[in-house]
Write a protein that holds these residues in place. Sequence first.
Motif, PDB file in Angstrom:
ATOM      1  N   GLU A 271      -6.214   3.400  -5.508  1.00  0.00           N
ATOM      2  CA  GLU A 271      -7.091   3.017  -4.402  1.00  0.00           C
ATOM      3  C   GLU A 271      -6.302   2.744  -3.117  1.00  0.00           C
ATOM      4  O   GLU A 271      -6.796   3.004  -2.010  1.00  0.00           O
ATOM      5  CB  GLU A 271      -7.950   1.807  -4.779  1.00  0.00           C
ATOM      6  CG  GLU A 271      -7.189   0.589  -5.255  1.00  0.00           C
ATOM      7  CD  GLU A 271      -7.048   0.515  -6.767  1.00  0.00           C
ATOM      8  OE1 GLU A 271      -7.068  -0.622  -7.287  1.00  0.00           O
ATOM      9  OE2 GLU A 271      -6.914   1.572  -7.415  1.00  0.00           O
ATOM     10  N   ASP A 272      -5.086   2.229  -3.256  1.00  0.00           N
ATOM     11  CA  ASP A 272      -4.255   2.001  -2.071  1.00  0.00           C
ATOM     12  C   ASP A 272      -3.743   3.323  -1.505  1.00  0.00           C
ATOM     13  O   ASP A 272      -3.643   3.490  -0.287  1.00  0.00           O
ATOM     14  CB  ASP A 272      -3.079   1.090  -2.410  1.00  0.00           C
ATOM     15  CG  ASP A 272      -3.512  -0.350  -2.674  1.00  0.00           C
ATOM     16  OD1 ASP A 272      -4.458  -0.799  -2.012  1.00  0.00           O
ATOM     17  OD2 ASP A 272      -2.908  -1.004  -3.539  1.00  0.00           O
TER      18      ASP A 272
ATOM     19  N   ARG B 171      -6.560   4.707   0.469  1.00  0.00           N
ATOM     20  CA  ARG B 171      -6.752   3.954   1.732  1.00  0.00           C
ATOM     21  C   ARG B 171      -5.731   4.364   2.783  1.00  0.00           C
ATOM     22  O   ARG B 171      -6.083   4.590   3.948  1.00  0.00           O
ATOM     23  CB  ARG B 171      -6.654   2.444   1.443  1.00  0.00           C
ATOM     24  CG  ARG B 171      -6.639   1.559   2.677  1.00  0.00           C
ATOM     25  CD  ARG B 171      -6.790   0.088   2.314  1.00  0.00           C
ATOM     26  NE  ARG B 171      -5.798  -0.354   1.352  1.00  0.00           N
ATOM     27  CZ  ARG B 171      -4.568  -0.786   1.688  1.00  0.00           C
ATOM     28  NH1 ARG B 171      -4.206  -0.816   2.961  1.00  0.00           N
ATOM     29  NH2 ARG B 171      -3.721  -1.191   0.750  1.00  0.00           N
TER      30      ARG B 171
END
Length: 275
Positions: free
Chosen positions: A37-38, A41
């Motif tokens: 998820e990072d 992002r």
Amino acid sequence: MTSTVLITGCSTGIGYACAHALAKKGFDVIASCRKKEDVARLNAEGLNCIQLDLADTDSILAAVEEVRTHTGGKLYGLFNNGAYGQPGALEDLPTDALRKQFETNFFGWHTLTQAVIPMMMANGKGRIVQNSSVLGFIALKFRGAYNASKFAVEGWTDTLRLELKGTPIQISLIEPGPIDSRFRANALDAFLRAINLNTSRFKKDYLAQQSRLESEHSTNKYTLPSEAIIAPLLHALTAPNAKIRYRVTKPTHYMAICKRLLPASMLDRLLAKGG
């Protein structure tokens, strides 16, 4: 030709700030994060971000192959930054907690660095920058696992620097003191996983430390923002002769002087006040 720099631990804090800063300076930045998820992002923010878990050898080697493909085998710089702190008195720390600390903070760095050195050699130039700590040359109680991992990084780096002499690769250490980042929040998670407060003779100390780690921002008046690492990193990457060590924050400079001048017993009395 644009220089490509790989940075680990970019989800927040120092890695995040430096990845964006170097990209704005014209570097071809390959940021990396442990969590998918990072990665998503940071890619959405315009960075080229890949997944790299320093505690997983397969993940490291897969990331290196992505870097090799992206650069055509011509990586210029590596900023070893990804790390976390494992608080707790050494007598209370399970050996597995210490192993996990070293997997991320030391062994992962070794695996990654060892894998990219051939690319730098083939490229005819290269820079390796290690984000160490003031706790890489002085010790504080309840920081034993982190101290040990950073002391190891310092000795490893000094040795590698000697072994790289005569090659086109330069290696440097950055030694920050207190930096405002998510380091405390991550340390709190590690602390709660590994330490049983109720069975330790340090329960009172641990409660005080837990309160400190739960604070959103550091109360240390000498704390600097993550952006304080950008200038020394840029110098280490671009100066014809990079420094061996870059000391960041007043406590780091102060402790370096104390380490050099004070007898060990006097330094112990000074450091015993910390924790």
